[in-house]
Design a protein around this motif. Structure first.
Motif, PDB file in Angstrom:
ATOM      1  N   PHE A   1       0.829  -1.204   0.000  1.00 35.26           N
ATOM      2  CA  PHE A   1       0.000   0.000   0.000  1.00 35.26           C
ATOM      3  C   PHE A   1       0.867   1.259   0.000  1.00 35.26           C
ATOM      4  O   PHE A   1       0.557   2.244  -0.689  1.00 35.26           O
ATOM      5  CB  PHE A   1      -0.927   0.005   1.217  1.00 35.26           C
ATOM      6  CG  PHE A   1      -2.038  -0.994   1.146  1.00 35.26           C
ATOM      7  CD1 PHE A   1      -2.782  -1.170  -0.009  1.00 35.26           C
ATOM      8  CD2 PHE A   1      -2.357  -1.784   2.248  1.00 35.26           C
ATOM      9  CE1 PHE A   1      -3.817  -2.096  -0.078  1.00 35.26           C
ATOM     10  CE2 PHE A   1      -3.386  -2.710   2.195  1.00 35.26           C
ATOM     11  CZ  PHE A   1      -4.114  -2.867   1.034  1.00 35.26           C
ATOM     12  N   GLU A   2       1.952   1.252   0.779  1.00 34.52           N
ATOM     13  CA  GLU A   2       2.832   2.419   0.831  1.00 34.52           C
ATOM     14  C   GLU A   2       3.508   2.662  -0.516  1.00 34.52           C
ATOM     15  O   GLU A   2       3.601   3.803  -0.978  1.00 34.52           O
ATOM     16  CB  GLU A   2       3.879   2.225   1.931  1.00 34.52           C
ATOM     17  CG  GLU A   2       3.317   2.346   3.333  1.00 34.52           C
ATOM     18  CD  GLU A   2       4.349   2.068   4.408  1.00 34.52           C
ATOM     19  OE1 GLU A   2       4.156   2.533   5.546  1.00 34.52           O
ATOM     20  OE2 GLU A   2       5.347   1.364   4.111  1.00 34.52           O
ATOM     21  N   THR A   3       3.974   1.577  -1.130  1.00 35.45           N
ATOM     22  CA  THR A   3       4.609   1.710  -2.446  1.00 35.45           C
ATOM     23  C   THR A   3       3.616   2.239  -3.471  1.00 35.45           C
ATOM     24  O   THR A   3       3.938   3.121  -4.284  1.00 35.45           O
ATOM     25  CB  THR A   3       5.172   0.359  -2.914  1.00 35.45           C
ATOM     26  OG1 THR A   3       6.128  -0.118  -1.965  1.00 35.45           O
ATOM     27  CG2 THR A   3       5.839   0.485  -4.277  1.00 35.45           C
ATOM     28  N   GLY A   4       2.397   1.712  -3.448  1.00 34.18           N
ATOM     29  CA  GLY A   4       1.372   2.176  -4.371  1.00 34.18           C
ATOM     30  C   GLY A   4       1.038   3.638  -4.158  1.00 34.18           C
ATOM     31  O   GLY A   4       0.847   4.401  -5.120  1.00 34.18           O
ATOM     32  N   THR A   5       0.972   4.045  -2.896  1.00 38.23           N
ATOM     33  CA  THR A   5       0.697   5.449  -2.582  1.00 38.23           C
ATOM     34  C   THR A   5       1.798   6.349  -3.113  1.00 38.23           C
ATOM     35  O   THR A   5       1.536   7.421  -3.677  1.00 38.23           O
ATOM     36  CB  THR A   5       0.554   5.640  -1.060  1.00 38.23           C
ATOM     37  OG1 THR A   5      -0.535   4.827  -0.579  1.00 38.23           O
ATOM     38  CG2 THR A   5       0.269   7.092  -0.719  1.00 38.23           C
ATOM     39  N   GLN A   6       3.048   5.914  -2.964  1.00 42.28           N
ATOM     40  CA  GLN A   6       4.182   6.682  -3.472  1.00 42.28           C
ATOM     41  C   GLN A   6       4.133   6.826  -4.992  1.00 42.28           C
ATOM     42  O   GLN A   6       4.580   7.831  -5.536  1.00 42.28           O
ATOM     43  CB  GLN A   6       5.489   6.018  -3.053  1.00 42.28           C
ATOM     44  CG  GLN A   6       5.762   6.074  -1.558  1.00 42.28           C
ATOM     45  CD  GLN A   6       6.918   5.191  -1.139  1.00 42.28           C
ATOM     46  OE1 GLN A   6       7.581   4.577  -1.986  1.00 42.28           O
ATOM     47  NE2 GLN A   6       7.155   5.104   0.161  1.00 42.28           N
ATOM     48  N   HIS A   7       3.572   5.809  -5.660  1.00 42.23           N
ATOM     49  CA  HIS A   7       3.473   5.851  -7.117  1.00 42.23           C
ATOM     50  C   HIS A   7       2.190   6.538  -7.586  1.00 42.23           C
ATOM     51  O   HIS A   7       1.936   6.619  -8.782  1.00 42.23           O
ATOM     52  CB  HIS A   7       3.527   4.435  -7.699  1.00 42.23           C
ATOM     53  CG  HIS A   7       4.909   3.851  -7.705  1.00 42.23           C
ATOM     54  ND1 HIS A   7       5.457   3.246  -6.598  1.00 42.23           N
ATOM     55  CD2 HIS A   7       5.850   3.781  -8.678  1.00 42.23           C
ATOM     56  CE1 HIS A   7       6.676   2.818  -6.901  1.00 42.23           C
ATOM     57  NE2 HIS A   7       6.943   3.145  -8.143  1.00 42.23           N
ATOM     58  N   GLY A   8       1.358   6.977  -6.647  1.00 48.70           N
ATOM     59  CA  GLY A   8       0.152   7.708  -7.013  1.00 48.70           C
ATOM     60  C   GLY A   8      -1.083   6.861  -7.220  1.00 48.70           C
ATOM     61  O   GLY A   8      -2.012   7.287  -7.918  1.00 48.70           O
ATOM     62  N   ALA A   9      -1.115   5.654  -6.621  1.00 42.37           N
ATOM     63  CA  ALA A   9      -2.295   4.796  -6.745  1.00 42.37           C
ATOM     64  C   ALA A   9      -3.319   5.187  -5.682  1.00 42.37           C
ATOM     65  O   ALA A   9      -3.102   4.919  -4.496  1.00 42.37           O
ATOM     66  CB  ALA A   9      -1.907   3.329  -6.583  1.00 42.37           C
ATOM     67  N   PRO A  10      -4.433   5.797  -6.069  1.00 43.86           N
ATOM     68  CA  PRO A  10      -5.402   6.278  -5.070  1.00 43.86           C
ATOM     69  C   PRO A  10      -6.068   5.149  -4.288  1.00 43.86           C
ATOM     70  O   PRO A  10      -6.493   5.348  -3.149  1.00 43.86           O
ATOM     71  CB  PRO A  10      -6.424   7.047  -5.920  1.00 43.86           C
ATOM     72  CG  PRO A  10      -6.310   6.447  -7.294  1.00 43.86           C
ATOM     73  CD  PRO A  10      -4.860   6.086  -7.445  1.00 43.86           C
ATOM     74  N   GLU A  11      -6.169   3.953  -4.890  1.00 39.01           N
ATOM     75  CA  GLU A  11      -6.839   2.841  -4.213  1.00 39.01           C
ATOM     76  C   GLU A  11      -6.073   2.376  -2.970  1.00 39.01           C
ATOM     77  O   GLU A  11      -6.645   1.712  -2.106  1.00 39.01           O
ATOM     78  CB  GLU A  11      -7.004   1.650  -5.161  1.00 39.01           C
ATOM     79  CG  GLU A  11      -7.768   1.949  -6.437  1.00 39.01           C
ATOM     80  CD  GLU A  11      -6.853   2.373  -7.566  1.00 39.01           C
ATOM     81  OE1 GLU A  11      -7.311   2.363  -8.728  1.00 39.01           O
ATOM     82  OE2 GLU A  11      -5.678   2.706  -7.289  1.00 39.01           O
TER      83      GLU A  11
END
Length: 252
Positions: A156-166
């Motif tokens: 989730f943290e990696t996705g957030t850093q890449h701009g994944a809103p989900e």
């Protein structure tokens, strides 16, 4: 042709061109064609009518003639096997969307494979590494379902850093669980849970008197409650996020 951009919408023409592109090695076309199969949108009846009038002999004809008598659910199961094969082929050639769709099949237990969360997580991780933004959230939820909150939080943290809103909701869920567990441990250390300790008291192995469950054992009970919370989150995610359209809408 599939979306009607710049021309009238024609799913039969879309299938025709996707098949041509897939045969030429276009992995994106394989994924798009697989999605048509997976969602039950393959225009079998319409293609049959057109082929009867035009006497075509392309690959669509064999699909039509071999499956024309099956009912919808049986046909859908066969179509999803075809979709899985297309997704696998694309994934093997390095396609991120292909890997993501293979993961989806394992998550849902469709396409001729049984539900397998470990395989789903493995393929979502591959899709995420190949640049599929939504795969980060899917990976996080798959890892939560497997009980691996540490790796789920990282996803989730990696996705957030890449701009994944989900990923924001998943990360919030993890942090709430961690906060809840930390508060529970704090109360235990401060002696605020004497009543809970009494409730969970157990007889000693010898039967002579009784002892209280340790703080660790009480925390483990709380952790089990958190796992139920994660399971509820997974179900809500499945219900809300798997497909942009239902089968009914796809076949309308």
């Amino acid at each position: 042709f599939e979306s009607g951009f710049g021309t009238r919408k024609d799913i039969c023409k879309a299938v025709e061109w996707y098949e041509k592109a897939e045969k030429l090695g276009c992995d994106e076309a394989a994924c798009d064609l697989g999605c048509i199969y997976y969602l039950g949108r393959f225009p079998r009846d319409e293609l049959k009518k057109r082929n009867q009038s035009a006497h075509l002999t392309d690959s669509s004809v064999s699909e039509i003639s071999s499956n024309g008598g099956d009912d919808f659910q049986n046909q859908l199961a066969e179509d999803r096997k075809k979709a899985f094969s297309l997704f696998q082929h694309a994934a093997a050639n390095g396609s991120g969307p292909g890997a993501n769709n293979v993961a989806m099949c394992y998550e849902e237990g469709q396409g001729g494979v049984e539900r397998n969360w470990r395989e789903a997580a493995r393929w979502y991780a591959i899709a995420a590494r190949r640049g599929v933004l939504s795969a980060h959230a899917s990976l996080g939820y798959a890892l939560l379902t497997l009980g691996n909150r540490v790796s789920a939080k990282e996803a989730f943290e990696t996705g957030t850093q890449h701009g994944a809103p989900e990923c924001a909701d998943g990360l919030r869920l993890i942090r709430e669980a961690e906060k809840h567990a930390a508060n529970s441990r704090k109360h235990l250390r401060n002696g605020a849970n004497n009543e809970m300790a009494t409730k969970y008291s157990i007889k000693s192995a010898s039967g002579n008197g009784s002892g209280s469950v340790s703080s660790l054992e009480i925390v483990e009970q709380l952790e089990k409650e958190l796992e139920k919370y994660h399971e509820l989150s997974r179900r809500l995610y499945n219900a809300a996020s798997l497909h942009p359209e239902s089968l009914e809408e796809a076949n309308a």
